[in-house]
Design an enzyme around this catalytic site. Structure first.
Site, PDB file in Angstrom:
ATOM      1  N   GLY A  14       0.655  -1.141  -0.092  1.00 57.23           N
ATOM      2  CA  GLY A  14       0.040  -0.019   0.042  1.00 57.23           C
ATOM      3  C   GLY A  14       0.890   1.287   0.148  1.00 57.23           C
ATOM      4  O   GLY A  14       0.208   2.583   0.119  1.00 57.23           O
ATOM      5  N   LYS A  15       2.206   1.271  -0.102  1.00 55.25           N
ATOM      6  CA  LYS A  15       3.158   2.354  -0.126  1.00 55.25           C
ATOM      7  C   LYS A  15       2.755   3.460  -1.026  1.00 55.25           C
ATOM      8  O   LYS A  15       2.435   4.477  -0.825  1.00 55.25           O
ATOM      9  CB  LYS A  15       4.378   1.807  -0.225  1.00 55.25           C
ATOM     10  CG  LYS A  15       5.135   1.160   0.717  1.00 55.25           C
ATOM     11  CD  LYS A  15       6.335   0.695   0.554  1.00 55.25           C
ATOM     12  CE  LYS A  15       6.794   0.131  -0.952  1.00 55.25           C
ATOM     13  NZ  LYS A  15       6.099  -1.142  -1.089  1.00 55.25           N
ATOM     14  N   ASP A  36      10.261   1.722  -7.828  1.00 58.69           N
ATOM     15  CA  ASP A  36       9.485   1.352  -9.032  1.00 58.69           C
ATOM     16  C   ASP A  36      10.090   2.394 -10.295  1.00 58.69           C
ATOM     17  O   ASP A  36      10.292   2.182 -11.445  1.00 58.69           O
ATOM     18  CB  ASP A  36       8.173   1.223  -9.248  1.00 58.69           C
ATOM     19  CG  ASP A  36       7.743   0.135  -8.468  1.00 58.69           C
ATOM     20  OD1 ASP A  36       8.375  -0.766  -8.396  1.00 58.69           O
ATOM     21  OD2 ASP A  36       6.291   0.149  -8.025  1.00 58.69           O
TER      22      ASP A  36
END
Length: 176
Positions: A14-15, A36
């Site tokens: 959930g970051k 990412d």
């Protein structure tokens, strides 16, 4: 005044949702950068080389020396942006545990950092992983606990039952 917020948690914890909510609820503009972002900036060949980064079929992530070298430069670059006045939220996955945090601590040096652990029950994260459809199945479960081993946080949130905005508001209350 807090200059950098580092969120650490496993895949699908959930970051990223918390980061978006933090950007919406904090009064000043904050840049969002994460693992990412780094991987997307790398050439595709980095994911086919033993020296780069490999996502194994079981969800394990294996990093090689070329990835580590680029990651070190990227971390220094993020720290330089913060030193230049940009407020930064880092979305991280500390696969190396305490060693990962130490790399960031060294680069961030004198900057004021809020270290936040983002926890999520491994079964819940695994369900999110399947629903996302863009992750290797097994990554969320394999990372859920290991990324927190040996890490010292200023604050922890748990997205198992709490929504991203609730977690973001908790974090924002600790930003000075």
């Amino acid at each position: 005044m807090t200059e950098v917020i580092v969120l650490n948690g496993g895949s699908s914890s959930g970051k990223s949702g918390i980061v978006r909510c933090l950007q919406a609820c904090l009064p000043d503009p904050w840049l969002a950068l994460g693992t990412d972002t780094l991987i997307e900036a790398m050439p595709a060949s980095m994911q086919t080389s033993d020296a780069g980064i490999e996502f194994a079929p079981d969800g394990q992530v294996i990093v090689g020396p070329e990835f580590r070298a680029l990651e070190a430069a990227w971390i220094e670059g993020v720290a330089a942006m913060a030193r230049a006045g940009a407020r930064v939220i880092v979305d991280e996955v500390f696969l190396g545990g305490a060693d990962s945090q130490k790399r960031w601590q060294k680069a961030l040096g004198e900057l004021r950092v809020l270290w936040v652990g983002v926890r999520c029950d491994s079964a819940v994260a695994a369900g999110r992983e399947v629903a996302r459809g863009d992750r290797v199945i097994g990554m969320a479960e394999s990372q859920a606990d290991v990324v927190h081993r040996g890490i010292v946080y200023d604050l922890e949130v748990d997205t198992t039952h709490a929504e991203s905005m609730e977690c973001a508001r908790t974090i924002a209350a600790h930003v000075s």
